[in-house]
Design a protein around this motif. Structure first.
Motif, PDB file in Angstrom:
ATOM      1  N   THR A  52      -5.114  -7.656   2.564  1.00 17.49           N
ATOM      2  CA  THR A  52      -5.766  -8.955   1.979  1.00 17.49           C
ATOM      3  C   THR A  52      -6.214  -9.850   3.128  1.00 17.49           C
ATOM      4  O   THR A  52      -5.785  -9.738   4.169  1.00 17.49           O
ATOM      5  N   SER A  53      -7.030 -10.726   2.749  1.00 19.84           N
ATOM      6  CA  SER A  53      -7.331 -12.040   3.831  1.00 19.84           C
ATOM      7  C   SER A  53      -6.212 -12.518   4.212  1.00 19.84           C
ATOM      8  O   SER A  53      -6.379 -12.936   5.515  1.00 19.84           O
ATOM      9  N   GLY A  54      -5.184 -12.378   3.647  1.00 20.00           N
ATOM     10  CA  GLY A  54      -3.885 -13.208   4.210  1.00 20.00           C
ATOM     11  C   GLY A  54      -2.756 -12.061   4.805  1.00 20.00           C
ATOM     12  O   GLY A  54      -1.975 -12.622   5.334  1.00 20.00           O
ATOM     13  N   GLY A  55      -3.444 -10.956   4.703  1.00 23.01           N
ATOM     14  CA  GLY A  55      -2.328  -9.947   5.664  1.00 23.01           C
ATOM     15  C   GLY A  55      -1.561  -9.109   4.855  1.00 23.01           C
ATOM     16  O   GLY A  55      -0.686  -8.334   5.439  1.00 23.01           O
ATOM     17  N   THR A  56      -1.511  -9.317   3.321  1.00 17.72           N
ATOM     18  CA  THR A  56      -0.693  -8.532   2.617  1.00 17.72           C
ATOM     19  C   THR A  56      -1.171  -7.112   2.521  1.00 17.72           C
ATOM     20  O   THR A  56      -2.421  -6.910   2.310  1.00 17.72           O
ATOM     21  N   THR A  57      -0.304  -6.002   2.552  1.00 18.97           N
ATOM     22  CA  THR A  57      -0.924  -4.877   2.600  1.00 18.97           C
ATOM     23  C   THR A  57      -0.354  -3.853   1.278  1.00 18.97           C
ATOM     24  O   THR A  57       0.772  -4.464   0.880  1.00 18.97           O
ATOM     25  N   TYR A  58      -1.030  -3.118   1.066  1.00 16.53           N
ATOM     26  CA  TYR A  58      -0.836  -2.300  -0.120  1.00 16.53           C
ATOM     27  C   TYR A  58      -1.198  -0.649   0.162  1.00 16.53           C
ATOM     28  O   TYR A  58      -2.130  -0.526   1.068  1.00 16.53           O
ATOM     29  N   TYR A  59      -0.665   0.381  -0.432  1.00 14.50           N
ATOM     30  CA  TYR A  59      -0.674   1.635  -0.343  1.00 14.50           C
ATOM     31  C   TYR A  59      -0.700   2.449  -1.392  1.00 14.50           C
ATOM     32  O   TYR A  59      -0.167   2.367  -2.349  1.00 14.50           O
ATOM     33  N   GLU A  60      -1.600   3.557  -1.505  1.00 11.14           N
ATOM     34  CA  GLU A  60      -1.590   4.606  -2.291  1.00 11.14           C
ATOM     35  C   GLU A  60      -0.328   5.340  -2.220  1.00 11.14           C
ATOM     36  O   GLU A  60       0.306   5.522  -1.118  1.00 11.14           O
ATOM     37  N   GLU A  61       0.279   5.577  -3.333  1.00  5.88           N
ATOM     38  CA  GLU A  61       1.621   6.426  -3.251  1.00  5.88           C
ATOM     39  C   GLU A  61       1.633   7.481  -1.891  1.00  5.88           C
ATOM     40  O   GLU A  61       2.788   7.408  -1.310  1.00  5.88           O
ATOM     41  N   SER A  62       0.783   8.441  -2.062  1.00 11.75           N
ATOM     42  CA  SER A  62       0.872   9.601  -1.075  1.00 11.75           C
ATOM     43  C   SER A  62       0.883   9.230   0.275  1.00 11.75           C
ATOM     44  O   SER A  62       1.207   9.979   1.093  1.00 11.75           O
ATOM     45  N   VAL A  63       0.372   8.168   0.677  1.00  7.62           N
ATOM     46  CA  VAL A  63       0.290   7.743   2.014  1.00  7.62           C
ATOM     47  C   VAL A  63       1.422   6.879   2.503  1.00  7.62           C
ATOM     48  O   VAL A  63       1.491   6.460   3.524  1.00  7.62           O
ATOM     49  N   LYS A  64       2.225   6.082   1.353  1.00  8.92           N
ATOM     50  CA  LYS A  64       3.200   5.497   1.901  1.00  8.92           C
ATOM     51  C   LYS A  64       4.142   5.734   2.849  1.00  8.92           C
ATOM     52  O   LYS A  64       4.610   7.007   2.775  1.00  8.92           O
ATOM     53  N   GLY A  65       4.466   5.061   4.301  1.00  9.66           N
ATOM     54  CA  GLY A  65       5.328   5.537   5.037  1.00  9.66           C
ATOM     55  C   GLY A  65       4.729   6.391   6.216  1.00  9.66           C
ATOM     56  O   GLY A  65       5.393   6.721   7.283  1.00  9.66           O
ATOM     57  N   ARG A  66       3.535   6.890   5.670  1.00 10.58           N
ATOM     58  CA  ARG A  66       2.778   7.528   6.914  1.00 10.58           C
ATOM     59  C   ARG A  66       1.405   6.979   7.391  1.00 10.58           C
ATOM     60  O   ARG A  66       1.188   7.028   8.602  1.00 10.58           O
ATOM     61  N   PHE A  67       0.742   6.040   6.685  1.00 11.57           N
ATOM     62  CA  PHE A  67      -0.379   5.162   6.952  1.00 11.57           C
ATOM     63  C   PHE A  67       0.007   3.577   7.284  1.00 11.57           C
ATOM     64  O   PHE A  67       0.855   3.216   6.217  1.00 11.57           O
ATOM     65  N   THR A  68      -0.710   3.259   8.032  1.00 10.32           N
ATOM     66  CA  THR A  68      -0.551   1.623   8.243  1.00 10.32           C
ATOM     67  C   THR A  68      -1.756   0.937   8.283  1.00 10.32           C
ATOM     68  O   THR A  68      -2.708   1.264   9.371  1.00 10.32           O
ATOM     69  N   ILE A  69      -2.091   0.073   7.549  1.00 12.07           N
ATOM     70  CA  ILE A  69      -3.228  -0.692   7.723  1.00 12.07           C
ATOM     71  C   ILE A  69      -2.972  -1.969   8.180  1.00 12.07           C
ATOM     72  O   ILE A  69      -2.273  -2.547   8.073  1.00 12.07           O
ATOM     73  N   SER A  70      -3.928  -2.298   9.243  1.00 14.36           N
ATOM     74  CA  SER A  70      -3.783  -3.676   9.738  1.00 14.36           C
ATOM     75  C   SER A  70      -5.267  -4.312  10.029  1.00 14.36           C
ATOM     76  O   SER A  70      -6.123  -3.812  10.191  1.00 14.36           O
ATOM     77  N   ARG A  71      -5.205  -5.383  10.827  1.00 13.15           N
ATOM     78  CA  ARG A  71      -6.609  -6.090  11.027  1.00 13.15           C
ATOM     79  C   ARG A  71      -6.432  -6.927  12.079  1.00 13.15           C
ATOM     80  O   ARG A  71      -5.235  -7.759  12.421  1.00 13.15           O
ATOM     81  N   ASP A  72      -7.381  -7.125  12.958  1.00  8.70           N
ATOM     82  CA  ASP A  72      -7.426  -8.204  13.911  1.00  8.70           C
ATOM     83  C   ASP A  72      -8.690  -9.131  13.642  1.00  8.70           C
ATOM     84  O   ASP A  72      -9.687  -8.780  14.106  1.00  8.70           O
ATOM     85  N   ASN A  73      -8.440 -10.263  13.162  1.00  5.88           N
ATOM     86  CA  ASN A  73      -9.450 -10.905  12.777  1.00  5.88           C
ATOM     87  C   ASN A  73     -10.500 -11.611  14.154  1.00  5.88           C
ATOM     88  O   ASN A  73     -11.564 -11.924  14.078  1.00  5.88           O
ATOM     89  N   ALA A  74      -9.845 -11.814  15.244  1.00  7.17           N
ATOM     90  CA  ALA A  74     -10.271 -12.197  16.452  1.00  7.17           C
ATOM     91  C   ALA A  74     -11.362 -11.227  16.820  1.00  7.17           C
ATOM     92  O   ALA A  74     -12.378 -11.479  17.732  1.00  7.17           O
TER      93      ALA A  74
END
Length: 123
Positions: A52-74
């Motif tokens: 989210t714009s606030g940095g909260t992350t959510y994952y589809e069940e099959s990728v949890k623990g293997r994928f990481t989403i992140s953002r760099d607004n700068a």
């Protein structure tokens, strides 16, 4: 100008890792919720992860623990770090942007899309 441009896809052996990047040229990037979707041949596009714009992350069940989403607004960039890749992760991966909060898995709720980047995990 293409609003979202993905990069970082490629071929890896099963168990390998890749990091996808999505460079955004949309106004007020920091106000957008960002997501990664994927589409395998003959299948519908499916939601993978969201930040989210606030940095909260959510994952589809099959990728949890293997994928990481992140953002760099700068840098107006969102990332998807993928590890322990499996053959079933093989797909074209797309990033997308929305200001909507109601239905994050609904492709119709997204305002901007990238052109996609191919990820292939071979057994």
């Amino acid at each position: 100008q293409v609003p979202l441009v993905e990069s970082g896809g490629g071929w890896v052996q099963s168990g390998g890792s890749l990091r996808l990047s999505c460079a955004a040229s949309i106004p007020t990037f920091s106000n957008y919720n960002m997501a990664w979707f994927r589409q395998a041949p003959g299948k519908e596009r499916e939601w993978v992860a969201r930040i989210t714009s606030g940095g909260t992350t959510y994952y589809e069940e099959s990728v949890k623990g293997r994928f990481t989403i992140s953002r760099d607004n700068a840098k107006n960039t969102v990332y998807l770090a993928m590890s322990n890749l499996k053959p079933e992760d093989t797909a074209v991966y797309y990033c997308a942007a929305t200001r909507d909060y109601s239905a994050p898995r609904d492709v119709l709720k997204y305002d901007y899309w990238g052109q996609g980047t191919q990820v292939t995990a071979s057994s």
